[in-house]
Design an enzyme around this catalytic site. Structure first.
Site, PDB file in Angstrom:
ATOM      1  N   ASP A  73      26.449  -1.322  28.995  1.00 12.35           N
ATOM      2  CA  ASP A  73      26.454  -0.319  30.068  1.00 12.35           C
ATOM      3  C   ASP A  73      25.486  -0.767  31.160  1.00 12.35           C
ATOM      4  O   ASP A  73      24.268  -0.760  30.962  1.00 12.35           O
ATOM      5  CB  ASP A  73      26.047   1.050  29.510  1.00 12.35           C
ATOM      6  N   ASP A  97      22.769   1.844  32.341  1.00 13.37           N
ATOM      7  CA  ASP A  97      21.727   2.080  31.336  1.00 13.37           C
ATOM      8  C   ASP A  97      20.782   0.893  31.240  1.00 13.37           C
ATOM      9  O   ASP A  97      19.572   1.059  31.090  1.00 13.37           O
ATOM     10  CB  ASP A  97      22.356   2.364  29.963  1.00 13.37           C
ATOM     11  N   ARG A 135      31.857   8.237  34.062  1.00 10.79           N
ATOM     12  CA  ARG A 135      32.906   8.217  33.027  1.00 10.79           C
ATOM     13  C   ARG A 135      32.504   9.136  31.896  1.00 10.79           C
ATOM     14  O   ARG A 135      31.362   9.113  31.436  1.00 10.79           O
ATOM     15  CB  ARG A 135      33.064   6.807  32.439  1.00 10.79           C
ATOM     16  N   THR A 189      36.479  10.033  26.750  1.00 11.44           N
ATOM     17  CA  THR A 189      37.804   9.710  27.299  1.00 11.44           C
ATOM     18  C   THR A 189      37.772   8.479  28.212  1.00 11.44           C
ATOM     19  O   THR A 189      38.830   7.915  28.522  1.00 11.44           O
ATOM     20  CB  THR A 189      38.331  10.890  28.138  1.00 11.44           C
TER      21      THR A 189
HETATM   22  C1  PRP Z   1      30.433   2.512  35.125  1.00 11.53           C
HETATM   23  C2  PRP Z   1      30.582   1.493  36.234  1.00 11.53           C
HETATM   24  C3  PRP Z   1      31.823   1.925  36.938  1.00 11.53           C
HETATM   25  C4  PRP Z   1      32.673   2.453  35.807  1.00 11.53           C
HETATM   26  C5  PRP Z   1      33.700   1.433  35.427  1.00 11.53           C
HETATM   27  O1  PRP Z   1      29.842   3.668  35.595  1.00 11.53           O
HETATM   28  O2  PRP Z   1      29.455   1.406  37.071  1.00 11.53           O
HETATM   29  O3  PRP Z   1      31.612   2.925  37.913  1.00 11.53           O
HETATM   30  O4  PRP Z   1      31.787   2.699  34.707  1.00 11.53           O
HETATM   31  O5  PRP Z   1      34.563   1.919  34.451  1.00 11.53           O
HETATM   32  P1  PRP Z   1      36.115   2.238  34.737  1.00 11.53           P
HETATM   33  O6  PRP Z   1      36.658   1.067  35.486  1.00 11.53           O
HETATM   34  O7  PRP Z   1      36.684   2.386  33.365  1.00 11.53           O
HETATM   35  O8  PRP Z   1      36.204   3.510  35.528  1.00 11.53           O
HETATM   36  P2  PRP Z   1      29.479   4.916  34.658  1.00 11.53           P
HETATM   37  O9  PRP Z   1      30.588   5.918  34.664  1.00 11.53           O
HETATM   38  O10 PRP Z   1      29.018   4.421  33.327  1.00 11.53           O
HETATM   39  O11 PRP Z   1      28.306   5.602  35.458  1.00 11.53           O
HETATM   40  P3  PRP Z   1      26.826   5.090  35.831  1.00 11.53           P
HETATM   41  O12 PRP Z   1      26.992   4.099  36.948  1.00 11.53           O
HETATM   42  O13 PRP Z   1      26.162   6.354  36.260  1.00 11.53           O
HETATM   43  O14 PRP Z   1      26.197   4.484  34.610  1.00 11.53           O
HETATM   44  N1  URA Z   2      30.769   0.582  32.551  1.00 11.30           N
HETATM   45  C1  URA Z   2      29.819  -0.324  32.173  1.00 11.30           C
HETATM   46  O1  URA Z   2      28.661  -0.265  32.639  1.00 11.30           O
HETATM   47  N2  URA Z   2      30.195  -1.269  31.285  1.00 11.30           N
HETATM   48  C2  URA Z   2      31.420  -1.361  30.789  1.00 11.30           C
HETATM   49  O2  URA Z   2      31.682  -2.275  29.978  1.00 11.30           O
HETATM   50  C3  URA Z   2      32.382  -0.417  31.187  1.00 11.30           C
HETATM   51  C4  URA Z   2      32.032   0.540  32.084  1.00 11.30           C
END
Ligand code: PRP
Ligand code: URA
Length: 203
Positions: free
Chosen positions: A191, A194, A93, A97
């Site tokens: 997150d 993270d 993400r 945005t």
């Molecule tokens: C997080 C999570 C999902 C997404 C959910 O990943 O693991 O994939 O956000 O959000 P959405 O429903 O609004 O799309 P992120 O993009 O933070 O990546 P990461 O797993 O690399 O931390």
């Molecule tokens: N991704 C995460 O890891 N946490 C949230 O709350 C939303 C997206």
């Protein structure tokens, strides 16, 4: 679900070790719950003492973890679905945005009767889930054969995904009612990636 594991995941003061341990334990529970949703085949089995009946599950399955957080669910799901193939996609993400961008895709050739289990601990806006689902649709996967497993999903995200993929089977440990203006799940856990991998995020 107000479980001890979910509470540890939500608690901002949980250590890296505590967060990881709770995430892996919840992942195992979700994997068992997911197997229980499939219809098993009845078989006969010979014990050292005689014959009886039991069940097996040997239908084709592809596990689809969404990088990076979805990786956490892969080991428990491989334990429960040891014959599964694995197709990986990478979605990230944009922090401003909240729109996810696909940066990696490596899926095996899919059979028409393939069961697909999408793995991602968090479903916030539903944008990432929809990207994964549209990709599977393009590959010809039957939507009624797709399950998606999450630890926390927002009400809004669930609604968005369900409206486009009504046949999808969503297996969710916790539904949270709100999203923040930055599109984080509220109260959520922050997150997930993270916190599990030990990288930084400032709230
Ligand atoms: C997080 C999570 C999902 C997404 C959910 O990943 O693991 O994939 O956000 O959000 P959405 O429903 O609004 O799309 P992120 O993009 O933070 O990546 P990461 O797993 O690399 O931390
Ligand atoms: N991704 C995460 O890891 N946490 C949230 O709350 C939303 C997206």
């Amino acid at each position: 679900m107000k479980s001890i594991l979910m509470t540890t995941l939500r608690n901002k003061d949980s250590s890296l070790e505590e967060f990881r341990s709770a995430a892996m334990r919840l992942g195992s529970t979700l994997a068992h719950n997911t197997l229980s949703e499939f219809t098993k085949k009845e078989i006969s089995v010979i014990t050292p003492l005689g014959e009886t009946t039991g069940y097996c599950f040997d239908e084709p399955v592809m596990l689809m973890p969404i990088l990076r957080a979805g990786l956490v669910l892969l080991p428990p799901f491989l334990t429960i679905f040891p014959h599964a193939r694995v197709g990986i996609i990478g979605l990230k993400r944009n922090e401003t945005t909240a729109i996810a961008d696909m940066y990696y895709e490596n899926l095996p050739e899919l059979t028409p009767d393939e069961n697909v289990i999408i793995l991602d601990p968090m479903l916030a806006t539903g944008g990432s889930a929809l990207k994964a689902l549209h990709l599977l649709e393009e590959k010809g996967v039957n939507p009624s054969k797709i399950k998606m497993v999450c630890m926390i999903a927002s009400t809004e995200g669930l609604k968005t995904v369900k409206s486009q993929f009504p046949q999808l089977d969503l297996i969710v440990a916790q539904e949270d009612l709100e999203l923040t203006k930055e599109k984080f799940i509220y109260p959520g856990l922050g997150d997930f990636g993270d916190r599990f991998f030990g990288t930084e995020y400032t709230y």
